[in-house]
Design a protein around this motif. Structure first.
Motif, short mmCIF file in Angstrom:
data_model
loop_
_atom_site.label_atom_id
_atom_site.label_comp_id
_atom_site.label_asym_id
_atom_site.label_seq_id
_atom_site.Cartn_x
_atom_site.Cartn_y
_atom_site.Cartn_z
N LEU A 172 11.00 -66.26 40.15
CA LEU A 172 10.24 -65.56 39.11
C LEU A 172 10.78 -65.97 37.76
O LEU A 172 12.00 -66.07 37.56
CB LEU A 172 10.37 -64.04 39.29
N HIS A 173 9.88 -66.17 36.80
CA HIS A 173 10.27 -66.56 35.45
C HIS A 173 9.62 -65.61 34.43
O HIS A 173 8.49 -65.18 34.63
CB HIS A 173 9.83 -67.98 35.14
N GLN A 174 10.36 -65.32 33.37
CA GLN A 174 9.78 -64.60 32.24
C GLN A 174 10.28 -65.24 30.94
O GLN A 174 11.42 -65.69 30.85
CB GLN A 174 10.12 -63.11 32.27
N THR A 175 9.39 -65.28 29.95
CA THR A 175 9.74 -65.73 28.61
C THR A 175 9.29 -64.65 27.63
O THR A 175 8.16 -64.15 27.72
CB THR A 175 9.04 -67.06 28.27
N LEU A 176 10.18 -64.27 26.73
CA LEU A 176 9.94 -63.17 25.81
C LEU A 176 9.42 -63.67 24.46
O LEU A 176 9.34 -64.87 24.22
CB LEU A 176 11.23 -62.36 25.62
N ARG A 177 9.07 -62.73 23.61
CA ARG A 177 8.62 -63.07 22.26
C ARG A 177 9.64 -64.01 21.59
O ARG A 177 10.84 -63.77 21.64
CB ARG A 177 8.46 -61.80 21.43
N GLY A 178 9.15 -65.07 20.99
CA GLY A 178 10.02 -66.05 20.36
C GLY A 178 10.52 -67.12 21.30
O GLY A 178 11.09 -68.12 20.87
N GLY A 179 10.30 -66.95 22.61
CA GLY A 179 10.78 -67.91 23.59
C GLY A 179 9.89 -69.15 23.66
O GLY A 179 8.75 -69.15 23.19
N HIS A 180 10.43 -70.19 24.27
CA HIS A 180 9.71 -71.46 24.36
C HIS A 180 10.27 -72.28 25.52
O HIS A 180 11.32 -71.96 26.08
CB HIS A 180 9.87 -72.25 23.07
N LEU A 181 9.57 -73.35 25.83
CA LEU A 181 10.04 -74.33 26.82
C LEU A 181 9.57 -75.69 26.33
O LEU A 181 8.38 -76.00 26.33
CB LEU A 181 9.46 -74.03 28.21
N ASN A 182 10.52 -76.51 25.87
CA ASN A 182 10.15 -77.80 25.30
C ASN A 182 9.51 -78.71 26.36
O ASN A 182 9.73 -78.54 27.56
CB ASN A 182 11.36 -78.48 24.68
N ILE A 183 8.75 -79.68 25.88
CA ILE A 183 8.09 -80.62 26.78
C ILE A 183 9.15 -81.37 27.58
O ILE A 183 10.15 -81.84 27.04
CB ILE A 183 7.23 -81.61 25.98
N HIS A 184 8.92 -81.49 28.89
CA HIS A 184 9.93 -82.09 29.76
C HIS A 184 9.30 -82.58 31.06
O HIS A 184 8.19 -82.17 31.42
CB HIS A 184 11.02 -81.06 30.11
N ALA A 185 10.03 -83.44 31.74
CA ALA A 185 9.77 -83.77 33.14
C ALA A 185 10.92 -83.18 33.95
O ALA A 185 12.08 -83.26 33.54
CB ALA A 185 9.69 -85.28 33.35
N ASP A 186 10.61 -82.56 35.08
CA ASP A 186 11.60 -81.81 35.84
C ASP A 186 12.66 -82.71 36.47
O ASP A 186 12.43 -83.90 36.69
CB ASP A 186 10.91 -81.01 36.95
N PHE A 187 13.82 -82.10 36.77
CA PHE A 187 14.84 -82.84 37.52
C PHE A 187 14.24 -83.28 38.86
O PHE A 187 13.35 -82.63 39.41
CB PHE A 187 16.12 -82.03 37.70
N THR A 188 14.74 -84.38 39.38
CA THR A 188 13.99 -85.09 40.43
C THR A 188 14.44 -84.82 41.86
O THR A 188 13.70 -85.15 42.79
CB THR A 188 14.06 -86.61 40.18
#
Length: 282
Positions: free
Chosen positions: A117-133
């Motif tokens: 489960l994931h949550q991101t709060l106000r002001g949160g972000h996730l930069n553009i990426h490719a996942d670990f392999t």
């Protein structure tokens, strides 16, 4: 009483020829967006069971390239969330994914390496990426498919949080997915399946961007191991580009330490939380 199934898999299987074609022709990499994945009553229960913002089982991943929280312990989840996750790792759902993606012998991962489960709060972000392999414990496992089920009871478009899918040259997003409730994004993970929601969320303080993520792997003799590859967008300032690259380097070192030395996510999460609290006070 819990129904026999909480995932509407029969309806998805009935549309497999159409879904398969849409998936494989999608740009910038194979993916598909499906709505109404959980049966309606199950979605309502799952959303109601989602842990509160201050639940003690959240682990923070709070650094330059992301500010989100994860719960990778299904034994702490509510019954509907757990039932949904179990169906997502079932033979029937894995067979659906294999037919959809064209990738045979997929292996589900109940250990939630990178998922949960994931949550991101106000002001949160996730930069553009490719996942670990590769899997951090089962290192012969290569990461191949990602599913994201959004569990927001409501989500206003003006709050941001659309998941952007970028081309391999990082010129521009080619698709955006709003995290609407009961919507699932399925995509093939590769060294250049760049995605993220890099702009700060503007949702209310008591609202979180909520999802469940699971990954599927294939086993091989010599998989290529790469850490999460965060990338700067074309419009980023020089200062921002330097920060993204420096943070990416630190996380690559942590990724190696986690694999070789068994460094705990819990310890790193606690340290990052302390740094984040200090940073926010400044």
């Amino acid at each position: 009483m819990m129904p026999a199934t909480v995932v509407g898999l029969d309806a998805m299987n009935a549309r497999l020829p159409e879904l398969r074609e849409r998936y494989r022709s999608a740009q910038p990499f194979p993916h598909i967006v499906l709505d109404d994945v959980l049966v309606p009553d199950a979605f309502a229960r799952a959303a109601a069971e989602f842990p509160s913002i201050r639940d003690p089982f959240w682990k923070g991943y709070l650094h330059v390239n992301e500010t989100k929280y994860a719960n990778t312990q299904p034994d702490t989840w509510g019954p509907t969330l757990t039932a949904a996750a179990k169906e997502f790792v079932s033979d029937e759902f894995v067979a659906f994914l294999e037919s959809l993606t064209g990738i045979d012998d997929l292996l589900p991962d109940w250990s939630m390496d990178g998922g949960g489960l994931h949550q991101t709060l106000r002001g949160g972000h996730l930069n553009i990426h490719a996942d670990f392999t590769t899997h951090h414990v089962k290192e012969s496992w290569s990461r191949r498919v990602n599913i994201l089920l959004y569990l927001n009871e409501s989500w206003a478009e003006e709050w941001g949080g659309q998941l952007e899918l970028w081309d391999r040259e990082m010129t521009a997003p080619q698709a955006k997915v709003r995290p609407a409730g009961n919507r699932m994004l399925i995509f093939t993970t590769s060294a250049d399946s760049f995605h993220g929601h890099p702009d700060a969320l503007t949702c209310p303080e008591d609202v979180a961007r909520r999802s469940m993520a699971l990954y599927y792997f294939t086993e091989g003799l010599s998989p290529v191991r790469k850490a999460t590859n965060y990338r700067a967008r074309p419009q980023e300032s020089v200062t921002r580009r330097v920060a993204i690259a420096a943070d990416r380097g630190v996380l690559a070192l942590y990724d190696r330490a986690k694999r070789r030395l068994g460094v705990s996510d819990e310890h790193v999460s606690a340290a990052l939380e302390r740094v984040n609290r200090f940073r926010r006070k400044k």
